[in-house]
Motif scaffolding. Sequence first.
Motif, PDB file in Angstrom:
ATOM      1  N   ARG A 162     -66.355  20.674  35.092  1.00  0.00           N
ATOM      2  CA  ARG A 162     -65.572  20.317  33.912  1.00  0.00           C
ATOM      3  C   ARG A 162     -66.489  19.646  32.903  1.00  0.00           C
ATOM      4  NH1 ARG A 162     -62.110  21.047  30.067  1.00  0.00           N
ATOM      5  NH2 ARG A 162     -59.940  20.473  30.448  1.00  0.00           N
ATOM      6  N   ILE A 163     -66.498  20.174  31.687  1.00  0.00           N
ATOM      7  CA  ILE A 163     -67.321  19.609  30.618  1.00  0.00           C
ATOM      8  C   ILE A 163     -66.438  19.335  29.415  1.00  0.00           C
ATOM      9  CG2 ILE A 163     -69.251  19.999  29.045  1.00  0.00           C
ATOM     10  CD1 ILE A 163     -70.543  21.749  31.097  1.00  0.00           C
ATOM     11  N   PHE A 164     -66.443  18.080  28.957  1.00  0.00           N
ATOM     12  CA  PHE A 164     -65.749  17.703  27.729  1.00  0.00           C
ATOM     13  C   PHE A 164     -66.805  17.413  26.668  1.00  0.00           C
ATOM     14  CE2 PHE A 164     -62.510  16.357  30.862  1.00  0.00           C
ATOM     15  CZ  PHE A 164     -61.433  17.080  30.375  1.00  0.00           C
ATOM     16  N   GLY A 165     -66.675  18.062  25.513  1.00  0.00           N
ATOM     17  CA  GLY A 165     -67.623  17.842  24.435  1.00  0.00           C
ATOM     18  C   GLY A 165     -66.923  17.500  23.142  1.00  0.00           C
ATOM     19  N   ASP A 166     -67.627  16.804  22.262  1.00  0.00           N
ATOM     20  CA  ASP A 166     -67.092  16.514  20.941  1.00  0.00           C
ATOM     21  C   ASP A 166     -68.041  17.070  19.882  1.00  0.00           C
ATOM     22  OD1 ASP A 166     -69.201  14.790  21.021  1.00  0.00           O
ATOM     23  OD2 ASP A 166     -68.009  12.950  20.950  1.00  0.00           O
ATOM     24  N   ASP A 167     -67.896  16.614  18.657  1.00  0.00           N
ATOM     25  CA  ASP A 167     -68.700  17.170  17.562  1.00  0.00           C
ATOM     26  C   ASP A 167     -70.176  16.782  17.646  1.00  0.00           C
ATOM     27  OD1 ASP A 167     -66.478  18.384  16.537  1.00  0.00           O
ATOM     28  OD2 ASP A 167     -65.975  16.724  15.195  1.00  0.00           O
ATOM     29  N   SER A 168     -70.480  15.711  18.384  1.00  0.00           N
ATOM     30  CA  SER A 168     -71.875  15.313  18.557  1.00  0.00           C
ATOM     31  C   SER A 168     -72.436  16.018  19.798  1.00  0.00           C
ATOM     32  CB  SER A 168     -71.967  13.796  18.728  1.00  0.00           C
ATOM     33  OG  SER A 168     -71.364  13.397  19.944  1.00  0.00           O
ATOM     34  N   ASP A 169     -73.624  15.597  20.224  1.00  0.00           N
ATOM     35  CA  ASP A 169     -74.228  16.195  21.408  1.00  0.00           C
ATOM     36  C   ASP A 169     -73.684  15.584  22.704  1.00  0.00           C
ATOM     37  OD1 ASP A 169     -75.760  17.854  19.911  1.00  0.00           O
ATOM     38  OD2 ASP A 169     -77.512  16.544  19.852  1.00  0.00           O
ATOM     39  N   ARG A 170     -72.750  14.639  22.592  1.00  0.00           N
ATOM     40  CA  ARG A 170     -72.236  13.953  23.776  1.00  0.00           C
ATOM     41  C   ARG A 170     -71.299  14.853  24.577  1.00  0.00           C
ATOM     42  NH1 ARG A 170     -68.175   8.855  23.237  1.00  0.00           N
ATOM     43  NH2 ARG A 170     -67.316  10.335  21.730  1.00  0.00           N
ATOM     44  N   VAL A 171     -71.472  14.877  25.891  1.00  0.00           N
ATOM     45  CA  VAL A 171     -70.557  15.575  26.786  1.00  0.00           C
ATOM     46  C   VAL A 171     -70.305  14.712  28.011  1.00  0.00           C
ATOM     47  CG1 VAL A 171     -71.199  17.910  26.063  1.00  0.00           C
ATOM     48  CG2 VAL A 171     -72.439  16.824  27.937  1.00  0.00           C
ATOM     49  N   LEU A 172     -69.105  14.860  28.572  1.00  0.00           N
ATOM     50  CA  LEU A 172     -68.786  14.287  29.878  1.00  0.00           C
ATOM     51  C   LEU A 172     -68.779  15.410  30.882  1.00  0.00           C
ATOM     52  CD1 LEU A 172     -65.856  11.799  29.080  1.00  0.00           C
ATOM     53  CD2 LEU A 172     -68.280  11.260  29.450  1.00  0.00           C
ATOM     54  N   VAL A 173     -69.433  15.188  32.024  1.00  0.00           N
ATOM     55  CA  VAL A 173     -69.585  16.223  33.039  1.00  0.00           C
ATOM     56  C   VAL A 173     -69.042  15.705  34.360  1.00  0.00           C
ATOM     57  CG1 VAL A 173     -71.216  17.735  34.228  1.00  0.00           C
ATOM     58  CG2 VAL A 173     -71.652  17.063  31.867  1.00  0.00           C
ATOM     59  N   GLU A 208     -80.894  20.529  33.524  1.00  0.00           N
ATOM     60  CA  GLU A 208     -82.263  20.846  33.098  1.00  0.00           C
ATOM     61  C   GLU A 208     -82.373  20.705  31.592  1.00  0.00           C
ATOM     62  OE1 GLU A 208     -83.564  24.667  34.306  1.00  0.00           O
ATOM     63  OE2 GLU A 208     -83.911  24.103  36.403  1.00  0.00           O
ATOM     64  N   GLU A 209     -83.510  20.116  31.151  1.00  0.00           N
ATOM     65  CA  GLU A 209     -83.783  20.015  29.724  1.00  0.00           C
ATOM     66  C   GLU A 209     -85.282  19.943  29.511  1.00  0.00           C
ATOM     67  OE1 GLU A 209     -82.523  17.441  25.755  1.00  0.00           O
ATOM     68  OE2 GLU A 209     -82.066  16.658  27.754  1.00  0.00           O
ATOM     69  N   LEU A 210     -85.801  20.901  28.764  1.00  0.00           N
ATOM     70  CA  LEU A 210     -87.230  20.948  28.419  1.00  0.00           C
ATOM     71  C   LEU A 210     -88.118  20.842  29.663  1.00  0.00           C
ATOM     72  CD1 LEU A 210     -87.154  18.630  25.262  1.00  0.00           C
ATOM     73  CD2 LEU A 210     -87.065  21.134  25.352  1.00  0.00           C
ATOM     74  N   GLY A 211     -87.743  21.569  30.696  1.00  0.00           N
ATOM     75  CA  GLY A 211     -88.558  21.618  31.915  1.00  0.00           C
ATOM     76  C   GLY A 211     -88.300  20.493  32.895  1.00  0.00           C
ATOM     77  N   ASN A 212     -87.537  19.486  32.509  1.00  0.00           N
ATOM     78  CA  ASN A 212     -87.202  18.379  33.408  1.00  0.00           C
ATOM     79  C   ASN A 212     -85.825  18.599  34.016  1.00  0.00           C
ATOM     80  OD1 ASN A 212     -89.613  16.944  32.713  1.00  0.00           O
ATOM     81  ND2 ASN A 212     -88.605  16.299  30.798  1.00  0.00           N
ATOM     82  N   SER A 213     -85.631  18.169  35.253  1.00  0.00           N
ATOM     83  CA  SER A 213     -84.346  18.352  35.922  1.00  0.00           C
ATOM     84  C   SER A 213     -83.853  17.023  36.484  1.00  0.00           C
ATOM     85  CB  SER A 213     -84.465  19.382  37.058  1.00  0.00           C
ATOM     86  OG  SER A 213     -85.364  18.945  38.041  1.00  0.00           O
ATOM     87  N   VAL A 214     -82.518  16.851  36.445  1.00  0.00           N
ATOM     88  CA  VAL A 214     -81.860  15.652  36.957  1.00  0.00           C
ATOM     89  C   VAL A 214     -80.679  16.099  37.802  1.00  0.00           C
ATOM     90  CG1 VAL A 214     -80.607  13.531  36.363  1.00  0.00           C
ATOM     91  CG2 VAL A 214     -82.534  14.278  34.956  1.00  0.00           C
ATOM     92  N   ALA A 215     -80.502  15.497  38.967  1.00  0.00           N
ATOM     93  CA  ALA A 215     -79.367  15.813  39.832  1.00  0.00           C
ATOM     94  C   ALA A 215     -78.170  14.957  39.435  1.00  0.00           C
ATOM     95  CB  ALA A 215     -79.733  15.571  41.287  1.00  0.00           C
ATOM     96  N   ILE A 216     -77.024  15.609  39.146  1.00  0.00           N
ATOM     97  CA  ILE A 216     -75.783  14.904  38.853  1.00  0.00           C
ATOM     98  C   ILE A 216     -74.967  14.823  40.140  1.00  0.00           C
ATOM     99  CG2 ILE A 216     -73.626  14.992  37.542  1.00  0.00           C
ATOM    100  CD1 ILE A 216     -75.122  16.331  35.301  1.00  0.00           C
ATOM    101  N   LYS A 217     -74.589  13.618  40.519  1.00  0.00           N
ATOM    102  CA  LYS A 217     -73.923  13.404  41.801  1.00  0.00           C
ATOM    103  C   LYS A 217     -72.520  14.006  41.811  1.00  0.00           C
ATOM    104  CE  LYS A 217     -76.311   9.013  42.654  1.00  0.00           C
ATOM    105  NZ  LYS A 217     -76.137   7.551  42.847  1.00  0.00           N
ATOM    106  N   PRO A 218     -72.062  14.441  42.997  1.00  0.00           N
ATOM    107  CA  PRO A 218     -70.692  14.944  43.109  1.00  0.00           C
ATOM    108  C   PRO A 218     -69.686  13.817  42.851  1.00  0.00           C
ATOM    109  CG  PRO A 218     -72.015  15.568  45.023  1.00  0.00           C
ATOM    110  CD  PRO A 218     -72.808  14.558  44.254  1.00  0.00           C
ATOM    111  N   ASN A 219     -68.511  14.189  42.323  1.00  0.00           N
ATOM    112  CA  ASN A 219     -67.395  13.267  42.100  1.00  0.00           C
ATOM    113  C   ASN A 219     -67.802  12.048  41.275  1.00  0.00           C
ATOM    114  OD1 ASN A 219     -65.561  14.824  43.778  1.00  0.00           O
ATOM    115  ND2 ASN A 219     -66.740  14.037  45.522  1.00  0.00           N
TER     116      ASN A 219
END
Length: 517
Positions: free
Chosen positions: A153-164, A173-184
């Motif tokens: 589920r992704i909520f976005g607004d008019d800016s670059d902000r999103v809730l995931v 992933e962004e510009l070759g870097n990766s980050v793990a987003i935890k479940p729940n």
Amino acid sequence: MNQYREEFGFDTRDWIIASISVIIFLVALIFFVFETVVEEKSDREVVGTVIYRNRVAQKRYSNSVIWQDVQQKEEVRNLDSIRTDERAEAILILNRGTRIELDPLSMIVISVQDEESNIILERGSIFIDPGEKDTVRVQKEKKSFLNFQSILRIFGDDSDRVLVYSEGKVTLEELGNSVAIKPNTITQVDNTVKEMGESINLLEPLDNARYFVNDYEQLNIQFRWDNSNGENVKFIIGSDPFFKNIVQSSTLKSDVFSLKLDSGNYYWKVESDQKTSMPRRIRIKTRSKLVIFSPMHKEKIYIDQADLVPFQWNELESLESYKLEISKDESFKNIEKVLKSGRNGISVKIDPGNYFVRVVGVGAIPGIETRSSISEFEVLNIKNIPSIQKEIDDDINEIKKVSKIPTPTPIPIYPKSTIDMAGKSSLVFRWKGIVNFKEYEFTLNEEKSGGKVLIRKNVTGNQYKLDDLTILDIGSYSWQVKALKSADDLTENSAISPKAKFRIILSEDLEAPELDF
């Protein structure tokens, strides 16, 4: 030229610039008209289908600048763009099994490749349930969310902000870097990646739950969440996922809250001093009504041996199919036929008798089903004259009440209702004649053109066979007959029948029925 130059201050350079501007404008206008009028097409691969859309949802081909309204069950091709307006929503199913739901004011581009389905989120919010055999990547600006097997589920607004949020693991992933987003875990992603803390578990309604109500009534919704510790929480409901416009906010200690809501889109969440929940969206929509056009209530339908009885009703954009139920009783305990159609009409072979009919609309999502009111009708065989003698007598009595036309008078028998002319090479008009009268003047009129006379002809006997069907089209007509003492007796004292009205349809415009049993 010198005169204009003196009066308006134009020199040669000004005239050249003005001429070029006019040419550019005309070329742009021609291009716009061409793009608008010419039907847009794409030869790219079909990658999915729009199974549901509410209000205005549109798509654009990759080779076009023109947006077109999306219809129910419309195909989606590779690299198509899909968008919704401020009150709309849409649900797509990709051929690989992935389900995509667009919130209001959202837009995506679908790019299906050999090994993955890439969903480009241009704006707004989406709900994605990946297919078992599909690898899905969601791209937002320079960020990509991938390696998820659970609902994302992704909520976005008019800016670059999103809730995931996802019940399973997600990789950012962004510009070759990766980050793990935890479940729940609710994660806010903009210039940084920020965990919003421990999440409160919402129980019901589920995210993207849809409710359908009748006649613009308010609906009482019960909201439930896990509050086993009995702590103070704040229930918040608004019209957007970031709660810029709050409908109601209440502080309480319980784990349930009830609220009456009008039709519309709503987002709700629960938060405390230490925890918060991911927003959830609900949609309340007024259910459209199904109305049976044909047969009309209490209508008597006269059929010949090979005639089909046509059924028609209004088409609702939110439904994907219809179920026609025909019964011998009003309670529908003795159902004669159940027929399915993807369109708003069916022609059916029915034996003479008295029947009740209703239409049930079926949609692609739960709760959208609706049904029409019950209509009663009677089917009569025109060759079985004794069975319609009572109606003939009733017609004669009615004429006596409202008209000074002398009786007896000829009475139209067939056609007097809706006629399906598919596959027929002729149409026979029949009437109840008058004793000692053998000749009649037959007149056929077209209703839509102000009663234009199509045929006026003297005939012998109690019927007229029309072999030239080219004068008829789909539409409404009327006919009547005048009893003549002789071929040239056109006096005012001749007995004239009442007008009989009928409507012509073609079953090619309907759909062959699919029997349930």
